[in-house]
Design an enzyme around this catalytic site. Structure first.
Site, PDB file in Angstrom:
ATOM      1  N   LYS A  77      12.679  14.038  37.222  1.00 12.07           N
ATOM      2  CA  LYS A  77      13.322  13.772  35.932  1.00 12.07           C
ATOM      3  C   LYS A  77      13.308  15.064  35.142  1.00 12.07           C
ATOM      4  O   LYS A  77      12.435  15.914  35.349  1.00 12.07           O
ATOM      5  CB  LYS A  77      12.522  12.702  35.167  1.00 12.07           C
ATOM      6  CG  LYS A  77      13.293  12.031  34.083  1.00 12.07           C
ATOM      7  CD  LYS A  77      14.144  10.890  34.623  1.00 12.07           C
ATOM      8  CE  LYS A  77      14.974  10.236  33.564  1.00 12.07           C
ATOM      9  NZ  LYS A  77      15.763   9.122  34.087  1.00 12.07           N
ATOM     10  N   GLY A 177      20.031  -2.051  22.843  1.00 11.40           N
ATOM     11  CA  GLY A 177      20.645  -0.794  23.283  1.00 11.40           C
ATOM     12  C   GLY A 177      21.955  -1.089  23.976  1.00 11.40           C
ATOM     13  O   GLY A 177      22.002  -1.243  25.199  1.00 11.40           O
ATOM     14  N   GLY A 179      24.475   0.481  25.099  1.00  9.94           N
ATOM     15  CA  GLY A 179      25.077   1.704  25.618  1.00  9.94           C
ATOM     16  C   GLY A 179      25.595   1.460  27.025  1.00  9.94           C
ATOM     17  O   GLY A 179      25.983   0.339  27.375  1.00  9.94           O
ATOM     18  N   VAL A 181      24.209   1.140  29.943  1.00  4.54           N
ATOM     19  CA  VAL A 181      23.540   0.089  30.721  1.00  4.54           C
ATOM     20  C   VAL A 181      23.732  -1.275  30.057  1.00  4.54           C
ATOM     21  O   VAL A 181      24.167  -2.251  30.682  1.00  4.54           O
ATOM     22  CB  VAL A 181      22.030   0.401  30.872  1.00  4.54           C
ATOM     23  CG1 VAL A 181      21.291  -0.761  31.512  1.00  4.54           C
ATOM     24  CG2 VAL A 181      21.844   1.670  31.685  1.00  4.54           C
ATOM     25  N   GLY A 182      23.420  -1.329  28.756  1.00  7.14           N
ATOM     26  CA  GLY A 182      23.405  -2.603  28.045  1.00  7.14           C
ATOM     27  C   GLY A 182      24.753  -3.296  28.008  1.00  7.14           C
ATOM     28  O   GLY A 182      24.863  -4.488  28.275  1.00  7.14           O
TER      29      GLY A 182
END
Ligand code: NAD
Length: 367
Positions: A77, A177, A179, A181-182
């Site tokens: 990451k 959230g 965004g 993903v959400g």
């Protein structure tokens, strides 16, 4: 240094790289956790408050996620300490300088994460070639646009129906959230009969017990709108979403949002961890005691990285969706069956499955 060793164990991290370019005010950290399964894939997060600890924990989550998904990739990451809303020309410079600093780091393939997108991945590709989640024009499968992770979340939810008291048809969903993903998780779940009753972003939460219009809300957000300005429900404070009356709760924003302090306000029976590391260990224990099924992040939200791995191998979008469906279905089922038969937390069953794969691959390595 102490902090670094606090996070080391038999899996890693293998390398921690600090990047600092005073001229550009570029400050970044890369944690390559484990590469026994192959070159590591992991997102690059840009936010003003990211830390080494967050980066190391997210890198480990990637090691486990890639191993659990059966991908030939290790985990890593990176974080860039900056505000992603900086002017576009400045962001391009920052991303290109970050990529340049990684020109000799050959065991890390960069993917998008919070605060970075397909354009940023294209700049990295232009500099060093090692990035995924690219725009379509240069051979990418735009995983956030097509909703690869949200699709995987809906597949996990389908499997989970047989292990908890929630049926997707008519299930009330709350998403923290809204965004990449959400919103796609909400869209794919709505296609399976679920109803989005609440959604939040960094500005506010919107609630409508009769159901929010998922397409309208997604279009509003895509055009740059904030939830605090969306008409179509009751507007409440951002963090009120945790206590919303619903069947399925989806964290899809920041880490550590479910802790011992707020876990008992959760009213859902099923939690699908779209965000990485959204819950503390103690909070997950508590959810388990209360009979709330909480599906671990690295099983449920692996759709994005599966898509990225297919892109890296030159595969198509259709193959990506098919692979996400197969792998997430199989893994969710394996984890939930193991958790049930050992009366263990789903996270423990998932970690056992992934660690076994990584440790076995490590026996083939020279050191
Ligand atoms: P994104 O930037 O597209 O969306 C994040 C959303 O969360 C935004 O709408 C933002 O306004 C909102 N937000 C930020 N802080 C918030 C807060 N405190 N409360 C409520 N909302 C808040 O990011 P994304 O790609 O959707 O990623 C979300 C999470 O999912 C991250 O934890 C990321 O690591 C994880 N994840 C993403 C992918 C992927 O494919 N994009 C894959 C796996 C995991």
């Amino acid at each position: 240094m102490d902090l670094l060793f606090e996070f080391s164990d038999p899996l890693g991290p293998e390398k921690v790289i600090g990047i600092y370019q005073p001229g550009l005010d570029l400050r970044a950290i890369v944690v390559i956790d484990n590469v026994a399964l192959g070159p590591a894939i992991g997102g690059c997060r840009m936010a003003p408050d990211v830390t080494l600890e967050e980066c190391a924990r997210l890198a480990r989550a990637m090691t486990l996620k890639n191993a659990a998904a059966g991908l030939p990739h290790g985990g890593a990451k990176s974080v860039i300490v900056a505000d992603p809303r900086m002017p576009p020309e400045r962001k391009e410079l920052t991303i290109r300088a970050f990529a340049h600093a990684l020109r000799d780091v050959r065991d890390y393939i960069v993917g998008p994460d919070m605060g970075t997108d397909e354009r940023d991945m294209a700049y990295i590709h232009d500099e060093i070639r090692r990035s995924v989640g690219l725009p379509r024009e240069i051979g990418g499968i735009p995983l956030d646009q097509i909703g690869a992770t949200g699709f995987g979340i809906s597949i996990a939810a389908e499997v989970a129906q047989d292990f908890c008291d929630v049926k997707l048809s008519g299930a009330r969903v709350a998403v923290q959230g809204f965004g990449a993903v959400g919103k796609h998780a909400a869209r794919f779940l709505a296609a399976r009969g679920a109803v989005l009753v609440a959604a939040s972003d960094s500005t506010a939460m919107i609630l409508n017990r009769n159901g929010l219009d998922v397409q309208a809300l997604a279009a509003f957000k895509d055009s740059g709108g904030s939830i605090r300005d969306f008409q179509g429900g009751e507007r409440l404070s951002r963090d009120a979403i945790i206590g919303v009356d619903c069947d399925i709760w989806i964290p899809a924003a920041r880490p550590d949002v479910i802790t011992l302090k707020n876990v008992d306000s959760i009213r859902a029976k099923l939690i699908l961890q779209g965000a990485n590391i959204p819950a503390s260990d103690e909070a997950e224990q508590r959810l388990h005691q209360r009979g709330v099924l909480s599906l671990p992040d690295f099983i449920v939200n692996a759709g994005g990285v599966i898509c990225a791995a297919i892109e890296y191998q030159g595969g198509t979008q259709a193959l990506a969706f098919q692979t996400i469906e197969e792998k997430i279905h199989e893994n969710t089922l394996a984890v939930l069956e193991a958790a049930r038969s050992h009366n263990a937390l789903p996270r423990q069953a998932a970690v056992d499955l992934a660690r076994k794969r990584v440790l076995s691959a490590m026996t083939y390595r020279r050191f």
